[in-house]
Design a protein around this motif. Structure first.
Motif, mmCIF file in Angstrom:
data_model
loop_
_atom_site.group_PDB
_atom_site.id
_atom_site.type_symbol
_atom_site.label_atom_id
_atom_site.label_comp_id
_atom_site.label_asym_id
_atom_site.label_seq_id
_atom_site.Cartn_x
_atom_site.Cartn_y
_atom_site.Cartn_z
ATOM 1 N N UNK A 1 23.408 -60.045 28.552
ATOM 2 C CA UNK A 1 22.626 -61.019 27.811
ATOM 3 C C UNK A 1 22.847 -60.764 26.329
ATOM 4 N N UNK A 2 23.892 -61.366 25.800
ATOM 5 C CA UNK A 2 24.243 -61.160 24.399
ATOM 6 C C UNK A 2 23.539 -62.206 23.546
ATOM 7 N N UNK A 3 22.610 -61.730 22.743
ATOM 8 C CA UNK A 3 21.850 -62.651 21.891
ATOM 9 C C UNK A 3 22.178 -62.367 20.439
ATOM 10 N N UNK A 4 23.157 -63.049 19.909
ATOM 11 C CA UNK A 4 23.569 -62.844 18.530
ATOM 12 C C UNK A 4 24.059 -64.137 17.914
ATOM 13 N N UNK A 5 24.371 -64.051 16.641
ATOM 14 C CA UNK A 5 24.823 -65.210 15.873
ATOM 15 C C UNK A 5 26.349 -65.194 15.778
ATOM 16 N N UNK A 6 27.006 -66.113 16.453
ATOM 17 C CA UNK A 6 28.464 -66.147 16.521
ATOM 18 C C UNK A 6 29.093 -66.267 15.122
ATOM 19 N N UNK A 7 28.530 -67.157 14.291
ATOM 20 C CA UNK A 7 29.100 -67.373 12.950
ATOM 21 C C UNK A 7 28.949 -66.129 12.079
ATOM 22 N N UNK A 8 27.799 -65.473 12.197
ATOM 23 C CA UNK A 8 27.622 -64.210 11.464
ATOM 24 C C UNK A 8 28.650 -63.187 11.929
ATOM 25 N N UNK A 9 28.884 -63.119 13.235
ATOM 26 C CA UNK A 9 29.869 -62.181 13.768
ATOM 27 C C UNK A 9 31.272 -62.476 13.267
ATOM 28 N N UNK A 10 31.601 -63.755 13.153
ATOM 29 C CA UNK A 10 32.931 -64.116 12.636
ATOM 30 C C UNK A 10 33.090 -63.650 11.196
ATOM 31 N N UNK A 11 32.042 -63.820 10.387
ATOM 32 C CA UNK A 11 32.114 -63.366 8.985
ATOM 33 C C UNK A 11 32.224 -61.850 8.904
ATOM 34 N N UNK A 12 31.529 -61.153 9.779
ATOM 35 C CA UNK A 12 31.615 -59.683 9.783
ATOM 36 C C UNK A 12 33.020 -59.239 10.178
ATOM 37 N N UNK A 13 33.597 -59.872 11.164
ATOM 38 C CA UNK A 13 34.934 -59.492 11.641
ATOM 39 C C UNK A 13 35.981 -59.609 10.539
ATOM 40 N N UNK A 14 35.908 -60.705 9.787
ATOM 41 C CA UNK A 14 36.919 -60.942 8.745
ATOM 42 C C UNK A 14 36.480 -60.458 7.375
ATOM 43 N N UNK A 15 35.177 -60.135 7.216
ATOM 44 C CA UNK A 15 34.662 -59.759 5.905
ATOM 45 C C UNK A 15 34.209 -58.321 5.820
ATOM 46 N N UNK A 16 32.911 -58.096 5.776
ATOM 47 C CA UNK A 16 32.366 -56.780 5.482
ATOM 48 C C UNK A 16 32.693 -55.719 6.533
ATOM 49 N N UNK A 17 33.022 -56.145 7.722
ATOM 50 C CA UNK A 17 33.369 -55.159 8.746
ATOM 51 C C UNK A 17 34.811 -54.689 8.664
ATOM 52 N N UNK A 18 35.652 -55.437 7.946
ATOM 53 C CA UNK A 18 37.085 -55.105 7.821
ATOM 54 C C UNK A 18 37.757 -54.908 9.186
ATOM 55 N N UNK A 19 37.280 -55.615 10.183
ATOM 56 C CA UNK A 19 37.812 -55.417 11.539
ATOM 57 C C UNK A 19 39.192 -56.061 11.711
ATOM 58 N N UNK A 20 39.376 -57.216 11.058
ATOM 59 C CA UNK A 20 40.608 -57.979 11.284
ATOM 60 C C UNK A 20 41.841 -57.263 10.745
ATOM 61 N N UNK A 21 41.651 -56.244 9.900
ATOM 62 C CA UNK A 21 42.802 -55.506 9.388
ATOM 63 C C UNK A 21 43.505 -54.703 10.478
#
Length: 278
Positions: free
Chosen positions: A127-147
């Motif tokens: 049961x994943x209850x989160x904000x998809x758009x926020x997660x997308x911004x984190x992946x490409x932004x402050x989380x530096x995951x996409x690198x």
């Protein structure tokens, strides 16, 4: 009467012989369903260490699938009906595939199977209850995951592809990987009590003195191929290297709660798992 009596002899023998051979068959059937270590937390922990040491290179650290092996947690196991079948597969491999057999004692094979069974028992739809758009911004932004990581065909290649990871990894495991990624390297015991470290990260020094840190893509007795942090591919004969050190920690940075909150990590997991915001 004689005509009728003749078939009775083999019939009686069949009943007698059937009763003789039926008992071992029942016993074997009962044995098929029993893993002596199933559900035991201590044995599951040992099985976890064994699995990560012997199997994670193909099936991933949590059994969710890797470069060569399928998802053992949520995927359909086409060669396996029960634990006994899984023992046969792990012990003998699968002919015609890249799945090799293992020469470990059955006791340790059962422990690995107990670990896999435990993962599969917990692999219910999350049961994943989160904000998809926020997660997308984190992946490409402050989380530096996409690198380092790719999702749905976009991102880096140094780390594993995270597309749909919420379908193969429980939230607790994802949280551990984000908060303390090296824990999945160090805090795992082998059957003999030693740490099962040094999974894929490596540091080497070439004959010219150049230092390279990256992840192992291939390795055998004589050669090694490494992908560095800039996604450059290197291939060396080990005899040509000054140093070669397998690291006992992940190259992935740890994310503290001040860097990314639990809710932000849940948002990220939702983005990685679902293809769209809907």
């Amino acid at each position: 009467m004689q005509i009728l009596a003749r078939p009775l002899v083999p019939a009686i023998l069949a009943v007698v012989l059937g009763s003789i051979f039926a008992a071992p068959a029942v016993a074997e059937e009962e044995e098929r369903k029993q893993n002596p270590y199933k559900g035991n937390p201590d044995d599951i922990l040992v099985g976890k260490g064994l699995f990560r040491y012997y199997c994670a290179g193909c099936h991933g650290m949590e059994g969710g699938g890797g470069f060569r092996g399928p998802d053992l947690v949520r995927g359909q196991l086409t060669h396996v009906v029960d634990d006994h079948d899984m023992l046969e597969v792990v012990r003998n491999g699968i002919q015609g595939t890249q799945m090799p057999g293992q020469t470990l004692p059955d006791s340790n094979l059962w422990r690995m199977i107990a670990f896999i069974t435990d993962l599969r028992s917990k692999a219910q739809p999350q049961d994943l209850s989160g904000n998809w758009k926020s997660g997308r911004e984190i992946f490409s932004g402050k989380g530096f995951c996409s690198g380092c990581h790719m999702v749905r065909g976009e991102g880096g290649r140094l780390g594993p592809d995270l597309t749909g990871i919420g379908n193969s990894r429980p939230w607790e495991s994802f949280l551990e990987a984000m908060r303390d990624p090296s824990a999945q390297f160090k805090n795992v015991l082998q059957a003999d009590g030693r740490m099962a470290g040094g999974y894929e990260s490596v540091r080497l020094v070439t004959s010219s003195g150049k230092e390279i840190t990256g992840v192992v893509r291939n390795e055998d007795t004589y050669t090694i191929q490494v992908l560095d942090r800039e996604e450059n591919y290197h291939s060396y004969r080990k005899s040509e290297l000054r140093e070669l050190t397998h690291l006992d920690h992940s190259l992935m940075p740890a994310y503290s709660e001040s860097a990314l909150s639990d809710q932000e990590l849940m948002d990220l997991l939702v983005f990685l798992t679902r293809p769209t915001a809907d």
